[in-house]
Design an enzyme around this catalytic site. Structure first.
Site, short mmCIF file in Angstrom:
data_model
loop_
_atom_site.label_atom_id
_atom_site.label_comp_id
_atom_site.label_asym_id
_atom_site.label_seq_id
_atom_site.Cartn_x
_atom_site.Cartn_y
_atom_site.Cartn_z
N TRP A 59 3.65 -4.83 7.68
CA TRP A 59 2.76 -3.94 8.42
C TRP A 59 2.27 -2.94 7.39
CZ3 TRP A 59 4.76 1.22 8.99
CH2 TRP A 59 6.13 1.36 8.74
N HIS A 60 1.38 -2.06 7.75
CA HIS A 60 0.75 -1.22 6.75
C HIS A 60 1.03 0.27 6.96
CE1 HIS A 60 -1.66 -4.13 4.49
NE2 HIS A 60 -1.70 -4.81 5.63
N PRO A 61 2.08 0.79 6.34
CA PRO A 61 2.38 2.22 6.54
C PRO A 61 1.28 3.13 5.98
CG PRO A 61 3.78 1.31 4.81
CD PRO A 61 3.05 0.16 5.44
N GLU A 62 0.50 2.64 5.01
CA GLU A 62 -0.48 3.51 4.37
C GLU A 62 -1.78 3.65 5.17
OE1 GLU A 62 -0.01 0.41 3.73
OE2 GLU A 62 -1.98 -0.47 3.48
#
Ligand code: NAG
EC number: 3.4.19.9
Length: 371
Positions: A291-294
């Site tokens: 998933w994309h925390p940024e």
């Protein structure tokens, strides 16, 4: 205009004065405060074991990150600025590791960093994965457990870091890693067909489900406030952007993966199919994401990216964790060398006009290495 320029420092000064007078209202003896009287009662001393000037290396990715809208130069490589901002938000500076520059240079830069981010992307070039493999070899050559932080937006590549695997590194395991790390692009490799599966999670936010009885101490989630942890599993606070993944059953059935990594969270795709979404190496500060925390705080190209206050906190806590691991790094490179390699020597390009993809990318269009 000038008024504002002068106002800001004054305001800060005011706050400083207010605080000082507050604390002078009640005077304690050092023995009453528990503070060592030989030191300032206000500022705690820095921990000599920590590096308060951590630097994160980010490996660039082939292409321009904008499907040719910025450049079709085949030697161009890019880093989405959101990964840079992510590291900066955690309190670190960034050195770009430009994957196709001469290896001698690349590995000199690697000696300047305290953590590494391998970004998401859709690389197909063998040369890119060859460099990832070499970087892993270098990192594991000088890394002690607990001193280095290696991140990825996608999990499996960390299997290479399994000590046994590392010693007996086989081409096969490298290809497995590469395939997962690059999401869709390399899944055609027959070697990985059996562990990767198609998932419907190409552009949507989802919740994160914690694995039953998982201990979050020592993981990315250790400092998340309890409220936020709860919301993570009920609300759609994390961004998904991938076609391929691995089911928990396949993950656990793969000895290389399951002996090295612990599954921390899973996610459910648009068809209610479960895939592994966060993994943590059991003995190393290595975290893998699917998933994309940024994106929550720094990307605006998709209407699906969550930007609620909770979602932004997810980005911030993830960034803090990355940098808190990097502060433990014993690597203290010469400051001059750091300065001349920082990302501040480059300018990002805005490509958000297209209304999709990354908002800003750092482009590197250096000539390829000549051997
Ligand atoms: C790259 O190539 C595509 C397809 O030919 C073209 O549409 C695009 O304008 C080119 N990009 C640049 C920056 O020239």
């Amino acid at each position: 205009m000038w008024r504002y320029c002068f106002c800001l420092p004054l305001l800060l000064f005011d706050i400083g004065v207010a605080k000082a007078s507050d604390s002078s209202a009640s005077i304690f003896l050092p023995s009453q405060t528990g503070v060592d009287g030989s030191r300032s009662p206000v500022c705690s001393s820095p921990d000599p074991n920590l590096n308060y000037r951590p630097v994160i290396g980010i490996l660039s990715h082939p292409g321009d990150g904008a499907s040719g809208r910025l450049t079709n130069d085949t030697s161009s490589t890019y880093i989405a600025a959101s990964y840079v901002k992510f590291a900066e938000a955690g309190g670190a500076r960034v050195i770009p590791l430009i994957y196709n520059e001469p290896e001698r240079l690349l590995f000199q830069k690697l000696e300047l960093v305290n953590g590494v981010i391998f970004t998401g992307g859709w690389a197909k070039k063998y040369q890119y994965f060859d460099i990832v493999k070499k970087i892993f070899n270098v990192l594991f050559g000088f890394v002690l457990p607990g001193t280095f932080s290696v991140y990825n937006t996608i999990p499996i590549f960390f299997m290479l870091l399994h000590r046994k695997l590392w010693r007996e590194m086989m081409l096969e395991s490298i290809f497995q890693y590469m395939a997962f790390a690059s999401d869709s692009s390399l899944c055609q490799l027959s070697l990985v067909r059996d562990i990767l599966e198609r998932f419907d999670a190409e552009d949507n936010a989802s919740s994160l489900q914690f694995v039953e009885n998982v201990n979050i101490q020592g993981t990315l989630f250790q400092r998340f406030p309890p409220e936020l942890l709860k919301k993570l599993s009920t609300d759609c606070l994390v961004m998904q952007k991938h076609k391929y993944g691995i089911t928990p059953a396949n993950f656990r059935g793969n000895p290389a993966l399951s002996s090295f990594f612990e599954i921390i969270t899973t996610c459910v795709d648009e068809n209610s199919k479960t895939y592994v979404s966060t993994v943590k190496a059991k003995r190393y500060p290595i975290t893998g994401f699917q998933w994309h925390p940024e994106k929550n705080a720094f990307e605006w190209g998709s209407s699906q990216i969550p930007h609620s206050e909770d979602a932004i906190q997810v980005t911030q806590h993830a960034a803090s964790y990355l940098v808190s691991e990097a502060r433990k790094s014993k690597n203290r490179p010469e400051s001059k060398k750091v300065l001349s390699n920082l990302i501040y020597n480059y300018k990002p390009t805005y490509c958000g006009y297209a209304g999709r993809g990354y908002d800003e990318v750092y482009l590197f269009t250096q000539p390829r290495a000549r051997f």
